[in-house]
Scaffold this motif. Structure first.
Motif, PDB file in Angstrom:
ATOM      1  N   GLU A   1       0.647  -1.032  -0.096  1.00 46.46           N
ATOM      2  CA  GLU A   1       0.124   0.284   0.054  1.00 46.46           C
ATOM      3  C   GLU A   1       1.154   1.125  -0.247  1.00 46.46           C
ATOM      4  O   GLU A   1       1.341   1.552   1.115  1.00 46.46           O
ATOM      5  CB  GLU A   1      -0.699  -0.216   1.413  1.00 46.46           C
TER       6      GLU A   1
ATOM      7  N   VAL B   1       0.899   5.503   0.193  1.00 51.61           N
ATOM      8  CA  VAL B   1       0.471   7.153   0.667  1.00 51.61           C
ATOM      9  C   VAL B   1       0.961   8.243   0.038  1.00 51.61           C
ATOM     10  O   VAL B   1       2.079   8.194  -0.209  1.00 51.61           O
ATOM     11  CB  VAL B   1      -0.171   7.273   1.556  1.00 51.61           C
TER      12      VAL B   1
ATOM     13  N   HIS C   1      -4.164   6.946  -2.672  1.00 54.33           N
ATOM     14  CA  HIS C   1      -3.923   5.163  -1.907  1.00 54.33           C
ATOM     15  C   HIS C   1      -3.638   4.510  -3.241  1.00 54.33           C
ATOM     16  O   HIS C   1      -4.913   4.750  -3.460  1.00 54.33           O
ATOM     17  CB  HIS C   1      -5.159   5.101  -1.125  1.00 54.33           C
TER      18      HIS C   1
END
Length: 311
Positions: free
Chosen positions: A234, A236, A261
């Motif tokens: 993941e 950001v 995101h």
């Protein structure tokens, strides 16, 4: 966990070309297994994959169409009675006499085995929180399963063969069961654990075999399976992400972009991914999670389905 290395130990279970057809319907085909003494072997597959057929054929409950099997060096057909003295078994379709209490049931099995250590039976019942005074027919599925687990463990068998043994057990009892399995292996005894509950196999197994549509896809150590697995990554970012940037990196799959995101599955070079991302974006945060055995298992199944579609 393993008392002896795979190369040194004799097979606790060995099958050669084990095949079972029900008329024209395939049960299992050409299953070759080599389970060493002292290891915990996980046998994985969804319902209908051939796990129970494999076990029942190994135990000579049903006769193979082709192939052979040995347990602890004994031929499963010619020496089936002797084999029963050395194994504990939990079938996938556990059936117990409903009018007997749990204790009556265990006494019945104990008499068949020439007696057991009842102090150990009491210890097992306490660990599994099992009330042995109640009739089996009055018990819930999980509490009946506890009686089945106790009867399999109570005579300290050299080999435990268990088909979906934690079915119906609550999470705390499952954890206690896993401790019991680890203790058996630490004593140099063997566990063959068939399950579709992959998390429990991941916690206790040394090696796993994955079966699909009656055919063994792979046999590997849990560590090796994890080493080839996809990771969940993941990001950001400092600005809105674009899927095309990530798709350019080999090993990236299943990209989900929601503003700044970005989530994906990744099985490539992390350095290459980071270089590509940081050349285009500022990274506010990054999180990676190692895939668990369930995700690895599903990856094998999807790959196998793809090969079948191409053939």
């Amino acid at each position: 966990m393993v008392a002896a290395t795979h190369a040194q130990a004799r097979p606790a279970i060995q099958t050669v070309g084990l095949t079972k057809y029900y008329g024209r319907h395939l049960g299992i085909e050409d299953v070759n297994l080599d389970v060493s003494e002292g290891e915990v072997f996980g046998f994985l597959g969804p319902n209908g994959a051939g796990k129970s057929t494999t076990i029942r054929t190994i135990l000579d409950e049903i006769r193979p169409t082709a192939g052979s099997a040995t347990i602890l060096g004994l031929d499963t057909r010619a020496e089936a009675v002797e084999i029963r003295r050395h194994i504990g078994y939990i079938p996938g379709d556990l059936a117990l006499y409903p009018n007997l209490t749990g204790m009556d049931t265990l006494q019945y099995f104990a008499n068949m085995r020439g007696g057991v250590d009842w102090t150990y039976v009491d210890e097992l019942a306490d660990r599994l929180d099992s009330d042995l005074s109640r009739k089996v027919g009055d018990l819930s599925t999980g509490n009946r399963q506890k009686v089945g687990v106790i009867q399999a463990f109570m005579h300290h068998p050299d080999l435990l063969i268990m088909d979906e043994p934690t079915s119906g057990l609550d999470p705390l009892i499952q954890r206690e069961f896993q401790k019991m399995v680890s203790e058996v292996a630490a004593e140099g005894r063997t566990v063959f654990l068939s399950s579709h509950t992959l998390s429990e196999v991941q916690r206790v197994a040394d090696r796993v075999g994955i079966i699909r549509n009656g055919r063994l896809i792979t046999v590997e150590s849990v560590a090796d399976l994890r080493s080839k697995s996809m990771r969940e990554v993941e990001f950001v970012l400092d600005t809105e992400g674009e899927a095309s940037v990530f798709e350019s990196v080999e090993g990236v799959r299943n990209i989900v972009v929601a503003g700044n995101h970005v989530e994906m599955s990744f099985g490539g070079d992390m350095g290459e991914l980071l270089t590509t991302v940081t050349e285009r974006y500022g990274v506010a945060d990054i999180k990676t999670t190692e895939a668990d055995l369930e995700e690895i298992f599903l990856t094998y199944y999807h790959e196998d389905e793809g090969e079948e579609a191409r053939s």
